[in-house]
Design an enzyme around this catalytic site. Structure first.
Site, PDB file in Angstrom:
ATOM      1  CE1 TYR A  73      36.056  29.459  47.251  1.00 31.81           C
ATOM      2  CE2 TYR A  73      36.660  31.295  45.899  1.00 31.81           C
ATOM      3  CZ  TYR A  73      36.156  30.572  47.148  1.00 31.81           C
ATOM      4  OH  TYR A  73      35.514  31.545  48.100  1.00 31.81           O
TER       5      TYR A  73
ATOM      6  CE1 TYR B 190      31.752  31.523  50.200  1.00 33.54           C
ATOM      7  CE2 TYR B 190      31.464  34.081  49.939  1.00 33.54           C
ATOM      8  CZ  TYR B 190      32.167  32.878  49.914  1.00 33.54           C
ATOM      9  OH  TYR B 190      33.649  33.043  50.178  1.00 33.54           O
TER      10      TYR B 190
ATOM     11  CG  ASP C  73      27.072  38.650  54.062  1.00 31.62           C
ATOM     12  OD1 ASP C  73      27.662  39.689  53.498  1.00 31.62           O
ATOM     13  OD2 ASP C  73      27.591  37.668  54.003  1.00 31.62           O
TER      14      ASP C  73
ATOM     15  CE  LYS D 219      32.893  39.445  47.202  1.00 31.14           C
ATOM     16  NZ  LYS D 219      32.131  38.638  48.296  1.00 31.14           N
TER      17      LYS D 219
END
Ligand SMILES: *Cc1c(COP(=O)(O)O)cnc(C)c1O
Length: 400
Positions: free
Chosen positions: A6, A133, A224, A251
């Site tokens: 990014y 996202y 999600d 994660k």
């Protein structure tokens, strides 16, 4: 040359070089001690260099680091899938492992699609949320809705065919189901907390209504929980409140030690692939799925989460955050949002956050803002004093 994420490499601010890390502290090459307010993209929930997770990995390493899951299995992956099956609500029991959250989302979408083709259904549309996202791979980008990440499609691009985005609003949800319900393969959401889309928080009532409508229209509901899983919202999983058909975890799954993720299906989805027809099999298999080091770390991470009563730690983090943020305001701030182990200050103009990283660094805090959002998602092992230091630093930026 490292190509950083990014980032415009032409103007990249030099990244902070970390020499070692311990607990919630990052120690830089040149002797700075920083409290980590980001948990390395929300994953390092037990802090760094945890002796028990280190030992679990070392023990597995003494046997082997990795074997492929094609034609082989091993103790660590079996124990992890048993643990998840027992630990996760209801019949979310069927674990497909992969190496990252984005891939696990791809797996979930592919599962939902094939679940429908296996039963001869011609459904072709996915329902998703505005500002969603779900990762940076292509299908994940398509169900995502964040122009700042997803230049590849542009805004409202025609290329996102087959995906409908709605806000977290019950009338809009009902409208979408009455319009597209018969055509939907699945509805994918980041439940309660939309992370990278701007730390947006919404009410559980929306998810309850979504569950009802998914049942009514025979649509698979996918959570999600790559970001929200393992306590971040103050719930162990949002799936404990409203039950999805497919749950995606990533994660914090390995306590932030090793990239790994899992797509967990319920019995009905699993049974949709059981058949005498070989083409009904699920054709997917990441090279590093079920990595033994990752599974060992995940097992220990879950053990710590349960044994050390992390939900009460997260509750304490939320209470301290609410106390410290109460009465705090500034005309440049649009909203301060708090949920579980997440706090976000949304400003009107993202430019006013330029320079905050440096400002925090000088006060002994590592922070990374994005767009219009200044936030903290701390490791759950943080002390009250360390947390207050982070929150004071965030507030101090507005009082310069
Ligand atoms: C981070 C994230 C992903 C992607 O996970 P990676 O491991 O970075 O591929 C997917 N969904 C959500 C909600 C996330 O926060």
């Amino acid at each position: 040359m490292i190509w950083y994420p990014y980032a415009q490499m032409k103007t990249l601010e030099p990244p902070i070089k970390i020499a070692r890390a311990q607990g919630v502290h990052l120690y830089t090459d040149d002797g700075h001690d920083l409290i980590d307010s980001v948990s390395s993209w929300w994953s390092v929930i037990h802090g760094y260099n945890h002796p028990e997770i280190n030992a679990a990995i070392t023990e597995q390493l003494g046997r082997f680091a990795h074997v492929m899951m094609g034609g082989m299995t091993h103790d660590a992956v079996q124990r992890l899938s048993d643990k998840l099956a027992e630990w996760l609500p209801a019949d979310l029991d069927y674990c497909f492992f992969s190496d990252s959250g984005s891939v696990a989302v791809e797996v979930a979408l592919k599962m939902a699609l094939q679940f429908n083709t296996n039963r001869g259904s011609a459904r072709d549309t996915i329902l998703a949320l505005e500002h969603a996202y779900h990762g940076d791979t292509f299908k994940a980008m398509e169900v995502g809705d964040d122009e700042d990440y997803h230049f590849a499609f542009g805004k409202n691009s025609e290329k996102k065919h087959g995906v409908v985005h709605i806000p977290t609003d019950i009338p809009e949800l009902e409208k979408a189901f009455s319009e597209y319900g018969e055509r939907l393969t699945c509805f994918i959401v980041e439940p309660l907390l939309q992370g990278a889309g701007g730390m947006r928080m919404y009410d559980v009532g929306f998810l309850e209504r979504a569950r009802q409508l998914c049942d009514e229209y025979d649509v698979l509901l996918i959570f999600d929980e790559v970001a929200t899983g393992f306590g971040r919202t103050g719930n162990r999983f949002v799936a404990d409140l409203v039950l999805p058909d497919i749950l995606v975890l990533g994660k914090a799954l390995t306590g932030g030690y090793i990239g790994h993720a899992v797509t967990v299906a319920n019995r009905r989805v699993w049974e949709g692939f059981l058949s005498d027809d070989p083409t009904h099999a699920f054709m997917h298999g990441p090279t590093f799925m079920g990595n033994a080091l990752a599974c060992s770390a995940a097992l220990k991470s879950i053990e710590l989460f349960e044994r050390e009563d992390y939900l009460s730690k997260i509750h304490t983090i939320e209470n301290i955050t609410r106390r410290e943020m109460s009465g705090f305001s500034d005309p440049r701030i649009k909203e301060v949002r708090i949920m579980g182990g997440c706090v976000c200050i949304e400003v009107y103009d993202g430019k006013m956050l330029d320079g905050f990283r440096r400002f925090a660094f000088e006060r002994g805090v590592f922070s990374r803002t994005f767009l219009k959002y200044m936030y903290a998602m701390v490791p759950y092992v943080i002390s009250e004093q360390e947390l207050v230091t982070i929150l004071d630093t965030m507030k101090a930026w507005f009082r310069r």
